[in-house]
Design a protein around this motif. Sequence first.
Motif, short mmCIF file in Angstrom:
data_model
loop_
_atom_site.label_atom_id
_atom_site.label_comp_id
_atom_site.label_asym_id
_atom_site.label_seq_id
_atom_site.Cartn_x
_atom_site.Cartn_y
_atom_site.Cartn_z
N THR A 181 1.04 -1.23 -0.05
CA THR A 181 -0.05 -0.13 0.17
C THR A 181 1.04 1.28 -0.10
O THR A 181 0.64 2.16 -0.80
CB THR A 181 -0.74 0.05 1.20
OG1 THR A 181 -1.68 -1.23 1.45
CG2 THR A 181 -1.84 1.03 1.08
N VAL A 182 1.86 1.11 0.81
CA VAL A 182 2.91 2.37 0.96
C VAL A 182 3.55 2.51 -0.39
O VAL A 182 3.64 3.70 -1.11
CB VAL A 182 3.77 2.40 2.08
CG1 VAL A 182 4.79 3.20 1.75
CG2 VAL A 182 2.95 2.49 3.33
N LYS A 183 4.11 1.46 -1.05
CA LYS A 183 4.65 1.61 -2.25
C LYS A 183 3.80 2.15 -3.45
O LYS A 183 4.05 2.98 -4.15
CB LYS A 183 5.01 0.13 -2.43
CG LYS A 183 5.89 -0.03 -4.00
CD LYS A 183 6.38 -1.33 -4.31
CE LYS A 183 5.16 -1.87 -4.81
NZ LYS A 183 5.28 -3.28 -5.36
N GLU A 184 2.32 1.78 -3.35
CA GLU A 184 1.42 2.21 -4.52
C GLU A 184 1.33 3.50 -4.31
O GLU A 184 1.12 4.29 -5.30
CB GLU A 184 0.30 1.36 -4.50
CG GLU A 184 0.49 -0.13 -4.86
CD GLU A 184 -0.60 -1.11 -4.86
OE1 GLU A 184 -1.59 -0.55 -4.14
OE2 GLU A 184 -0.63 -2.21 -5.22
N ARG A 185 1.16 3.94 -3.18
CA ARG A 185 0.67 5.50 -2.70
C ARG A 185 1.80 6.24 -3.20
O ARG A 185 1.76 7.32 -3.73
CB ARG A 185 0.46 5.46 -1.15
CG ARG A 185 -0.16 6.96 -0.93
CD ARG A 185 -0.49 7.05 0.57
NE ARG A 185 -0.58 5.88 1.33
CZ ARG A 185 0.14 5.85 2.72
NH1 ARG A 185 0.29 6.86 3.25
NH2 ARG A 185 -0.09 4.56 3.22
N ILE A 186 3.13 5.73 -2.95
CA ILE A 186 4.39 6.65 -3.47
C ILE A 186 4.44 6.73 -4.93
O ILE A 186 4.59 7.70 -5.47
CB ILE A 186 5.43 6.21 -2.82
CG1 ILE A 186 5.59 6.31 -1.13
CG2 ILE A 186 6.83 6.72 -3.24
CD1 ILE A 186 6.58 5.79 -0.45
N ILE A 187 4.11 5.47 -5.43
CA ILE A 187 4.23 5.41 -6.88
C ILE A 187 3.14 6.38 -7.69
O ILE A 187 3.63 6.93 -8.50
CB ILE A 187 4.11 4.07 -7.29
CG1 ILE A 187 5.28 3.35 -7.29
CG2 ILE A 187 3.92 3.98 -9.15
CD1 ILE A 187 5.32 1.69 -7.37
N ILE B 189 11.97 10.12 1.18
CA ILE B 189 11.96 10.45 2.69
C ILE B 189 10.53 10.01 2.95
O ILE B 189 10.20 9.61 4.30
CB ILE B 189 12.26 11.98 2.76
CG1 ILE B 189 13.86 12.44 2.63
CG2 ILE B 189 11.84 12.42 4.10
CD1 ILE B 189 14.48 13.69 2.57
N ASP B 190 9.47 10.32 2.23
CA ASP B 190 8.12 9.84 2.43
C ASP B 190 8.04 8.51 2.91
O ASP B 190 7.52 8.15 3.77
CB ASP B 190 7.04 10.45 1.41
CG ASP B 190 7.30 11.84 1.35
OD1 ASP B 190 7.24 12.81 2.34
OD2 ASP B 190 6.86 12.42 0.17
N ALA B 191 8.68 7.76 1.91
CA ALA B 191 8.52 6.32 2.04
C ALA B 191 9.47 5.92 3.55
O ALA B 191 8.81 5.02 4.04
CB ALA B 191 9.48 5.50 1.03
N VAL B 192 10.41 6.37 3.64
CA VAL B 192 11.34 6.25 5.01
C VAL B 192 10.41 6.47 6.14
O VAL B 192 10.27 5.86 7.08
CB VAL B 192 12.70 6.65 4.87
CG1 VAL B 192 13.17 6.59 6.16
CG2 VAL B 192 13.38 6.33 3.77
#
Length: 121
Positions: A81-87, A95-98
């Motif tokens: 979910t985090v990866k798809e949101r960032i993509i 930095i948002d991912a971290v």
Amino acid sequence: MNYIYIILACLIASFGVYFQATINQLERENVELSTSLQKTIQANEAYKVTMEQIQKDYVKGLETLADLSQKKEKEIRYVTTVKERIIHDQNSTCIDAVNAVFARLHSQRNADNNASTNAKD
């Protein structure tokens, strides 16, 4: 003729002594076998108890593995979910991912601390 009766009496007495000795030996062996049988029965009972405990532990282990698998799937869904949101968000940075990962680790640590506090109570 008296010699024949004496010899016959000696033969009968020797057979009697032999049979009595054989009977005594068989009775001793019977006692030994009975003792051995009792020990075997006790060992078998202990084996059954041990096997039941192992089966219970095995079931608990399977339940624990199922729980861990569910937690792993939950983490995989979160990371996806985090990866798809960032993509999909063009303005996201590394930095948002971290920050998202650290927030997740922080919430996990709090959950673990709460679980250990509840376990101590």
